[in-house]
Design a protein around this motif. Structure first.
Motif, PDB file in Angstrom:
ATOM      1  N   ALA A 169     -13.523 -54.599  20.596  1.00 37.31           N
ATOM      2  CA  ALA A 169     -12.363 -54.909  19.849  1.00 37.31           C
ATOM      3  C   ALA A 169     -12.507 -54.919  18.633  1.00 37.31           C
ATOM      4  N   VAL A 170     -11.717 -54.618  17.853  1.00 37.24           N
ATOM      5  CA  VAL A 170     -12.269 -54.729  16.292  1.00 37.24           C
ATOM      6  C   VAL A 170     -11.740 -56.427  16.250  1.00 37.24           C
TER       7      VAL A 170
ATOM      8  N   THR B  76      -7.196 -51.729  15.727  1.00 31.99           N
ATOM      9  CA  THR B  76      -7.103 -52.877  15.982  1.00 31.99           C
ATOM     10  C   THR B  76      -6.399 -53.441  16.923  1.00 31.99           C
ATOM     11  N   SER B  77      -6.160 -54.341  17.447  1.00 32.11           N
ATOM     12  CA  SER B  77      -6.127 -55.487  19.139  1.00 32.11           C
ATOM     13  C   SER B  77      -4.875 -55.602  18.326  1.00 32.11           C
ATOM     14  N   THR B  78      -4.233 -55.813  17.555  1.00 27.58           N
ATOM     15  CA  THR B  78      -3.035 -55.956  16.839  1.00 27.58           C
ATOM     16  C   THR B  78      -2.034 -55.373  15.513  1.00 27.58           C
ATOM     17  N   GLN B 146      -1.823 -49.348  18.955  1.00 28.09           N
ATOM     18  CA  GLN B 146      -2.773 -50.624  19.067  1.00 28.09           C
ATOM     19  C   GLN B 146      -3.449 -51.069  19.634  1.00 28.09           C
ATOM     20  N   ASN B 147      -4.571 -51.024  19.507  1.00 30.75           N
ATOM     21  CA  ASN B 147      -5.998 -51.527  21.065  1.00 30.75           C
ATOM     22  C   ASN B 147      -6.353 -50.810  21.786  1.00 30.75           C
ATOM     23  N   ALA B 148      -5.880 -49.837  20.748  1.00 29.79           N
ATOM     24  CA  ALA B 148      -6.763 -48.327  21.899  1.00 29.79           C
ATOM     25  C   ALA B 148      -7.944 -47.831  21.715  1.00 29.79           C
ATOM     26  N   HIS B 149      -9.182 -47.413  22.997  1.00 34.15           N
ATOM     27  CA  HIS B 149     -10.468 -47.246  23.050  1.00 34.15           C
ATOM     28  C   HIS B 149     -10.924 -46.734  24.193  1.00 34.15           C
ATOM     29  N   VAL B 185      -7.801 -44.165  11.867  1.00 31.47           N
ATOM     30  CA  VAL B 185      -7.440 -45.014  12.915  1.00 31.47           C
ATOM     31  C   VAL B 185      -6.685 -46.429  11.946  1.00 31.47           C
ATOM     32  N   THR B 186      -6.854 -47.402  12.394  1.00 29.59           N
ATOM     33  CA  THR B 186      -6.437 -48.568  11.349  1.00 29.59           C
ATOM     34  C   THR B 186      -6.794 -49.966  12.369  1.00 29.59           C
TER      35      THR B 186
END
Lengths: 184, 186
Positions: A169-170, B76-78, B146-149, B185-186
């Motif tokens: 996670a970032v 980014t997660s959020t 958001q929070n895509a991996h 991506v952000t």
């Protein structure tokens, strides 16, 4: 009588000039000893060039002083991850526990030890950084049959690499590494 | 009696050795130091492609070709997001004389695409968009929230199926176009 008095006086003076000596032993027991400090205690892992290239850090420089015995064959420097990268929850962070952190060693100044080559996976268990030979010491030159180094203190560099996992996670993370030196 | 004397001598020697060992201090020294490793993880993404050449199954049915996108990303997660857009960076030809072209095609000819299986971490294109040669008007191929991996060792894949009109006016020959995909991506 006067003659006798002079002779007797001379004899008495000669008797007081007697010298006595005594001795005292000084004993010392030389023990194996080792001390370590981290010259660069806080290093930052930076992203490598290229997308998802591994993170690398500038070298962690360890400085140490050591004296081992003639039979001290289990001496050396080890490291272990005493606090894995955090925060680890609720998001997925980088993890030494998942074998994502590795290291290599370089620039060891002690001539009588064996530095790690690697890459070696760093984890919660102790892993090798440097192994001392028997009968080595820091800083006295190669004298007396010991394998001593001229440099004092000695040092070795540890170079960490962290996998750049897309699942991480970032955010910001910190891990703590404990280095241990032992001498026997 | 002799064996008894030997026994006592051995016992005395052993006792002496044990006493000597007991007087030897523990020959072991240990010391520790600590350090920290700090890092900042940022959004990242990369895309690569594999391509099959255009082919046609029956006479004058449209040409089809598939490009498979291999995607690795982290958002980014959020509040994070991601997009993949595409445009034709090198056309089949400059057009004219009946040549196939995206920018200046013979009347009515188009290069369109659809999305195949969509990775679970995002959404693929909707419908049947028409490809463009204008980089500023690149069309969307996929979006991510958001929070895509993606996984560490297995990139996500997205198949893009291109369809080109099989116009009888095309001169026979070989033609190649290049599609450029941009992932952000952000």
């Amino acid at each position: 009588m006067q003659w006798c008095a002079l002779v007797c006086l001379a004899g008495a003076v000669a008797g007081h000039a007697a010298v006595t000596t005594t001795g005292q032993n000084l004993s010392v027991t030389i023990q194996p000893i080792a001390k370590i400090s981290v010259a660069t205690p806080n290093v930052t892992l930076a992203a490598g060039s290229g997308v998802f290239a591994s993170y690398t850090a500038s070298a962690v420089v360890l400085q140490y002083k050591v004296r081992t015995t003639t039979f001290g064959t289990s001496s050396g420097v080890t490291l272990r991850v005493t606090s894995d990268f955090s925060p680890a929850s609720p998001v997925t962070g980088p993890s030494a526990a998942r074998n994502e952190l590795t290291y290599t060693c370089s620039n060891a100044t002690v001539p009588t030890g064996t530095a790690c080559s690697g890459p070696i996976t760093a984890g919660s268990g102790s892993s090798n950084v440097l192994t001392f030979a028997a009968k080595v010491c820091s800083g006295l030159g190669n004298s007396g049959g010991n394998n001593c180094s001229a440099s004092f203190p000695n040092q070795i560099s540890v170079n960490f690499t962290l996998l750049n996992n897309p699942q991480t996670a970032v955010g910001g993370y910190t891990a703590t590494i404990t280095y241990t030196v032992s001498a026997t | 009696m002799k064996p008894m004397i030997i026994f006592f001598r051995k016992s005395i020697q052993l006792a002496g050795i044990l006493a000597l060992l007991g007087s030897i201090p523990l020959l072991h020294a240990q010391n520790t130091g600590t350090g920290s490793l700090t890092l900042t993880v940022s959004p990242e993404a990369t895309v690569s492609t594999t391509t099959s050449p255009f082919s046609t199954s029956t006479s004058f049915s449209d040409y089809t070709a598939t490009q498979t996108l291999n995607i690795r990303l982290r958002t980014t997660s959020t509040g994070g997001a991601g997009t993949i857009s595409a445009y034709v960076s090198t056309d089949f030809s400059a057009g004219g004389s009946g040549n196939p072209s995206v920018n200046a095609p013979p009347t009515g000819d188009t290069l369109k695409y659809t999305c195949g299986a969509v990775p679970s971490i995002g959404s693929g294109c909707v419908g049947n968009p028409t490809a463009t040669t204008a980089s500023g008007s690149a069309t969307s191929v996929a979006t991510f929230g958001q929070n895509a991996h993606t996984a560490q060792n297995t990139p996500a894949t997205l198949a893009i199926i291109y369809t080109l009109t099989n116009d009888p006016i095309y001169p026979t020959g070989s033609y190649t176009a290049t599609i450029t995909y941009t992932i952000s991506v952000t």
